[in-house]
Structures are given as structure tokens and as C-alpha cells.
Write a protein that holds these residues in place. Structure first.
Motif, PDB file in Angstrom:
ATOM      1  N   ASN A 240      -3.325  14.619  13.626  1.00  0.00           N
ATOM      2  CA  ASN A 240      -4.494  13.749  13.795  1.00  0.00           C
ATOM      3  C   ASN A 240      -5.497  14.398  14.728  1.00  0.00           C
ATOM      4  O   ASN A 240      -5.136  15.172  15.609  1.00  0.00           O
ATOM      5  N   ARG A 241      -6.783  14.085  14.499  1.00  0.00           N
ATOM      6  CA  ARG A 241      -7.843  14.593  15.379  1.00  0.00           C
ATOM      7  C   ARG A 241      -7.501  14.262  16.839  1.00  0.00           C
ATOM      8  O   ARG A 241      -7.569  15.121  17.708  1.00  0.00           O
ATOM      9  N   THR A 242      -7.114  13.008  17.082  1.00  0.00           N
ATOM     10  CA  THR A 242      -6.735  12.580  18.431  1.00  0.00           C
ATOM     11  C   THR A 242      -5.212  12.605  18.510  1.00  0.00           C
ATOM     12  O   THR A 242      -4.543  11.709  17.977  1.00  0.00           O
TER      13      THR A 242
ATOM     14  N   ASP B 115       0.821  -1.223   0.000  1.00  0.00           N
ATOM     15  CA  ASP B 115       0.000   0.000   0.000  1.00  0.00           C
ATOM     16  C   ASP B 115       0.855   1.273   0.000  1.00  0.00           C
ATOM     17  O   ASP B 115       0.645   2.175  -0.806  1.00  0.00           O
TER      18      ASP B 115
ATOM     19  N   GLY C 287      -3.993  12.083   9.730  1.00  0.00           N
ATOM     20  CA  GLY C 287      -4.505  10.740  10.033  1.00  0.00           C
ATOM     21  C   GLY C 287      -3.421   9.907  10.679  1.00  0.00           C
ATOM     22  O   GLY C 287      -2.231  10.083  10.366  1.00  0.00           O
TER      23      GLY C 287
ATOM     24  N   MET D 124      -6.131   9.845   0.011  1.00  0.00           N
ATOM     25  CA  MET D 124      -6.102   8.400  -0.228  1.00  0.00           C
ATOM     26  C   MET D 124      -7.462   7.837  -0.638  1.00  0.00           C
ATOM     27  O   MET D 124      -7.542   6.752  -1.188  1.00  0.00           O
TER      28      MET D 124
ATOM     29  N   ALA E 279      -2.034   5.547   7.377  1.00  0.00           N
ATOM     30  CA  ALA E 279      -0.901   6.436   7.686  1.00  0.00           C
ATOM     31  C   ALA E 279       0.312   5.599   8.102  1.00  0.00           C
ATOM     32  O   ALA E 279       1.441   5.847   7.639  1.00  0.00           O
TER      33      ALA E 279
ATOM     34  N   TYR F  19     -11.002   7.722  -2.856  1.00  0.00           N
ATOM     35  CA  TYR F  19     -11.289   7.924  -4.274  1.00  0.00           C
ATOM     36  C   TYR F  19     -12.760   7.588  -4.520  1.00  0.00           C
ATOM     37  O   TYR F  19     -13.439   7.020  -3.667  1.00  0.00           O
TER      38      TYR F  19
HETATM   39  P1  NDP Z   1      -8.433   3.930  10.245  1.00  0.00           P
HETATM   40  O1  NDP Z   1      -9.815   3.663  10.716  1.00  0.00           O
HETATM   41  O2  NDP Z   1      -7.313   3.052  10.713  1.00  0.00           O
HETATM   42  O3  NDP Z   1      -8.017   5.450  10.651  1.00  0.00           O
HETATM   43  C1  NDP Z   1      -8.922   6.480  10.452  1.00  0.00           C
HETATM   44  C2  NDP Z   1      -8.241   7.836  10.636  1.00  0.00           C
HETATM   45  O4  NDP Z   1      -9.150   8.833  10.224  1.00  0.00           O
HETATM   46  C3  NDP Z   1      -7.853   8.169  12.084  1.00  0.00           C
HETATM   47  O5  NDP Z   1      -6.667   8.924  12.073  1.00  0.00           O
HETATM   48  C4  NDP Z   1      -9.047   8.994  12.553  1.00  0.00           C
HETATM   49  O6  NDP Z   1      -8.727   9.917  13.580  1.00  0.00           O
HETATM   50  C5  NDP Z   1      -9.364   9.754  11.290  1.00  0.00           C
HETATM   51  N1  NDP Z   1     -10.767  10.195  11.249  1.00  0.00           N
HETATM   52  C6  NDP Z   1     -11.867   9.427  11.085  1.00  0.00           C
HETATM   53  N2  NDP Z   1     -12.988  10.178  11.099  1.00  0.00           N
HETATM   54  C7  NDP Z   1     -12.558  11.467  11.296  1.00  0.00           C
HETATM   55  C8  NDP Z   1     -13.248  12.711  11.421  1.00  0.00           C
HETATM   56  N3  NDP Z   1     -14.582  12.774  11.346  1.00  0.00           N
HETATM   57  N4  NDP Z   1     -12.506  13.826  11.595  1.00  0.00           N
HETATM   58  C9  NDP Z   1     -11.158  13.771  11.663  1.00  0.00           C
HETATM   59  N5  NDP Z   1     -10.449  12.610  11.554  1.00  0.00           N
HETATM   60  C10 NDP Z   1     -11.156  11.483  11.384  1.00  0.00           C
HETATM   61  O7  NDP Z   1      -8.521   3.968   8.652  1.00  0.00           O
HETATM   62  P2  NDP Z   1      -7.358   3.602   7.608  1.00  0.00           P
HETATM   63  O8  NDP Z   1      -6.114   4.274   8.068  1.00  0.00           O
HETATM   64  O9  NDP Z   1      -7.329   2.148   7.376  1.00  0.00           O
HETATM   65  O10 NDP Z   1      -7.898   4.259   6.244  1.00  0.00           O
HETATM   66  C11 NDP Z   1      -7.900   5.659   6.046  1.00  0.00           C
HETATM   67  C12 NDP Z   1      -8.345   5.977   4.616  1.00  0.00           C
HETATM   68  O11 NDP Z   1      -7.378   5.548   3.677  1.00  0.00           O
HETATM   69  C13 NDP Z   1      -9.651   5.301   4.227  1.00  0.00           C
HETATM   70  O12 NDP Z   1     -10.478   6.287   3.642  1.00  0.00           O
HETATM   71  C14 NDP Z   1      -9.259   4.270   3.207  1.00  0.00           C
HETATM   72  O13 NDP Z   1     -10.265   4.069   2.234  1.00  0.00           O
HETATM   73  C15 NDP Z   1      -8.034   4.913   2.590  1.00  0.00           C
HETATM   74  N6  NDP Z   1      -7.111   3.928   1.969  1.00  0.00           N
HETATM   75  C16 NDP Z   1      -6.920   4.005   0.616  1.00  0.00           C
HETATM   76  C17 NDP Z   1      -6.103   3.093  -0.014  1.00  0.00           C
HETATM   77  C18 NDP Z   1      -5.910   3.189  -1.500  1.00  0.00           C
HETATM   78  O14 NDP Z   1      -5.403   2.237  -2.116  1.00  0.00           O
HETATM   79  N7  NDP Z   1      -6.262   4.293  -2.132  1.00  0.00           N
HETATM   80  C19 NDP Z   1      -5.422   2.019   0.724  1.00  0.00           C
HETATM   81  C20 NDP Z   1      -5.669   2.062   2.156  1.00  0.00           C
HETATM   82  C21 NDP Z   1      -6.504   2.972   2.730  1.00  0.00           C
HETATM   83  P3  NDP Z   1      -8.798   9.506  15.143  1.00  0.00           P
HETATM   84  O15 NDP Z   1      -7.536   8.768  15.450  1.00  0.00           O
HETATM   85  O16 NDP Z   1      -8.916  10.807  15.850  1.00  0.00           O
HETATM   86  O17 NDP Z   1     -10.030   8.637  15.319  1.00  0.00           O
END
Ligand code: NDP
Length: 278
Positions: free
Chosen positions: A155-157, A107, A131, A222, A136, A224
Motif C-alpha cells: 500500500n502507498r501508506t 464482494d 491497496g 477491481m 482489500a 472497470y
Molecule cells: P478505499 O478508499 O477504502 O481505499 C483506497 C485505496 O487506494 C487505499 O489503499 C489507498 O491508499 C489507495 N489509493 C488511493 N489513491 C491512490 C494513489 N493515488 N496512489 C496509490 N494508492 C492510492 O477504497 P475501496 O477499497 O473501497 O475501493 C478500492 C477500489 O475497488 C475502487 O476503485 C472500487 O471501485 C473498487 N471496487 C470494485 C468492486 C467491484 O465489484 N468490481 C467492489 C468494491 C470495490 P492509502 O491507504 O495510501 O490512502
């Protein structure tokens, strides 16, 4: 002879992987069968699916949500891991190596390869990732290996960003040598060359709190397949932008290469598959 591949996930019906890999197979003139494999959401079922597939002569499997961490644990105890998978703590590509199941993670390198193909400079770049989840985690080592000058994780948190940096620094000396800054998303300000949105916010309809004083030459999301407010914001500010469809194609290309030893023409595949959005 037909070579067999699967993508394991839950849900899985939406997966574009069969179409992407059939495109690569046509390019390389390799006869493949690539199927979506539904799996109940528990470790025992995942292990049963993987073992049955490889005992049955399967060549390679992709792993998607929610099994990437389970696949990592399985390879860690029963087989082997690539450096990128070990540091990411997640596996998206499985194959058999030296008689045992081997896990890789393409990835993060897929993201880097897509950015390079866009002509966006990474060597010496000031980069911010928004994120601190699995996506990330997987891109940090490939970005540092690509020669970036500095990295900030917002990151939010905040505590999750700090924990991520601590864990990644413990897992890799290459990462430990790069001082990574952390802050909340709202506190991210200043000038960057590249900002990557690695949050799942695009799924929620919410928008990120982006400071007015935050600027970048390039913005990458990331996600789409839908309108992305993060990219719309930086387009208005004059940045070049891209969604993550090319990352999807590039991670698949790397999996295909691991399995078959054959490189594919990623740009041609992207055109064939008609990217839904950039
Ligand atoms: P995770 O669930 O592991 O992490 C989610 C992250 O998003 C956390 O940092 C979280 O913050 C943050 N987040 C979620 N909701 C909010 C919000 N409302 N406001 C602010 N921050 C928010 O997800 P992944 O890391 O697995 O995936 C992240 C994205 O990457 C997804 O959209 C996925 O589709 C995309 N992706 C795309 C790929 C590609 O090939 N194009 C491959 C892999 C992933 P907090 O820690 O504060 O909760």
C-alpha cells in the motif's frame, strides 16, 4: 407475487445493479422489482430507509458506497452477520433472517468466483494485493479460503497495510494462520502468480509506482469501465489480465442466491450485459 429489492447508495443513479438483477430474475423466472434507493449520507437516514423497506415487505437490499460500514454496525447491534461480513467489517447484502436484519458481504467471494471462472489457478498461488482499503479488507478471507499459498499486501501508506493485517488476524484464525507480508507499493518486487489492484487510483488518473522487477502471470484490477494503466502495464509484460466487471456480476449473483435460493448462470448474464471492458 412480485418480490421487492433495492440498492442503497449515495450517489446511486449510476448503479448497474437493477439491470444485473433483472437479468438474473429473467433467467430464474422470478418476478422482481429492483430499484435504486438514494439515501442521505448519515446513519439515521440509512437505518430509517432499511427499516421502512423491510417493514414494507422488501425481500433484500444491496448496500453500496458510502454505507457498507454503517450497514455492518447496524447488523452487528440489531441482527446478525455472516463470517465474511464480520471479518470484512462491511455489508453489501441485507436480508431478514430469524426476524432480524442480517448482513452478508459477497464482494470478496464475487472476486474469487470470477477469478475461478476465468480459469486462473488460486490453489497454491502466490498473491499480492495492492491497496489496503475496504475492498482489500473484504477479499483477504475468501482468497485464503480458496487455498492461496502466500499473500503480500502493498500500500502507498505502509502503516495502513500493517494495521489491516493486525486487524484481520485478530478477527479470523484462518487469516491469523497465514503469515501476510506487507510493504509499500513501490517496494513490491519479485514473482507472483496473481496481483490484484484494490486501490481507487483508477478514479484519479494517477499511475501506481510499479517496480520493473515485479512480475506476475495474472493481473486483476477491481476497477472497470475505463482504460486501466495497471492492466496495460502487465499486458505488455505478457500477463493475462481482467478488470473488475466480472467481480461486480459475481457479487450480485451471490446476493441473488442468498435472497431467492436460486443459482444463476453468471457467464450468460455477463454476455447479456455486454461487459464494457476487459
Ligand atoms: P478505499 O478508499 O477504502 O481505499 C483506497 C485505496 O487506494 C487505499 O489503499 C489507498 O491508499 C489507495 N489509493 C488511493 N489513491 C491512490 C494513489 N493515488 N496512489 C496509490 N494508492 C492510492 O477504497 P475501496 O477499497 O473501497 O475501493 C478500492 C477500489 O475497488 C475502487 O476503485 C472500487 O471501485 C473498487 N471496487 C470494485 C468492486 C467491484 O465489484 N468490481 C467492489 C468494491 C470495490 P492509502 O491507504 O495510501 O490512502
Amino acid at each position: 407475487m412480485t418480490q421487492h429489492f433495492i440498492v442503497i447508495g449515495n450517489p446511486i443513479n449510476h448503479s448497474k445493479s437493477p439491470k444485473i438483477h433483472q437479468t438474473f430474475a429473467a433467467q430464474t423466472d422470478i418476478d422482481i422489482r429492483y430499484q435504486r434507493q438514494y439515501c442521505p449520507d448519515n446513519e439515521a437516514s440509512f437505518v430509517a430507509v432499511v427499516e421502512a423497506f423491510f417493514y414494507g415487505g422488501g425481500v433484500g437490499a444491496n448496500v453500496t458506497v458510502p454505507f457498507k460500514q454503517i450497514a455492518f454496525s447496524h447488523c452487528q447491534t440489531q441482527g446478525g452477520l455472516s463470517e465474511h461480513a464480520r471479518v470484512a467489517g462491511a455489508v453489501n447484502t441485507l436480508l431478514i433472517k430469524d426476524g432480524a436484519v442480517y448482513g452478508d458481504n459477497t464482494d470478496g467471494q464475487g472476486l474469487v468466483n470470477h477469478i475461478i471462472s476465468l480459469g486462473w489457478p488460486l490453489d497454491g498461488a502466490r498473491v499480492a494485493i495492492i491497496g489496503a482499503g475496504g475492498a482489500a479488507r473484504g477479499v483477504v478471507l475468501p482468497l485464503i479460503e480458496a487455498g492461496i499459498a502466500s499473500l503480500t499486501i502493498a500500500n502507498r501508506t505502509l502503516s495502513k497495510a500493517q494495521t489491516l493485517v493486525t486487524e484481520l488476524s485478530a478477527a479470523s484464525q484462518t487469516i491469523e494462520r497465514q503469515a501476510i507480508a506487507t510493504c509499500t507499493t513501490a517496494e513490491l518486487t519479485g514473482e507472483f502468480d496473481l496481483i490484484i489492484n484494490a486501490t481507487s487510483i483508477g478514479l484519479t488518473g494517477d499511475t501506481l509506482p510499479i517496480a520493473d522487477s515485479l512480475n506476475t502471470h495474472y493481473a486483476y484490477d477491481m476497477m472497470y469501465g475505463r482504460a486501466l494503466p495497471f492492466l496495460q502495464h502487465f499486458t505488455r509484460r505478457g500477463a493475462q489480465v481482467s478488470d473488475g466487471y466480472g467481480m461486480l456480476i459475481n457479487q450480485a449473483a451471490l446476493s441473488f442466491e442468498r435472497w431467492t435460493g436460486r443459482a444463476v448462470e453468471v457467464a450468460a448474464a455477463t454476455i447479456d450485459l455486454q461487459s464494457p471492458l476487459t
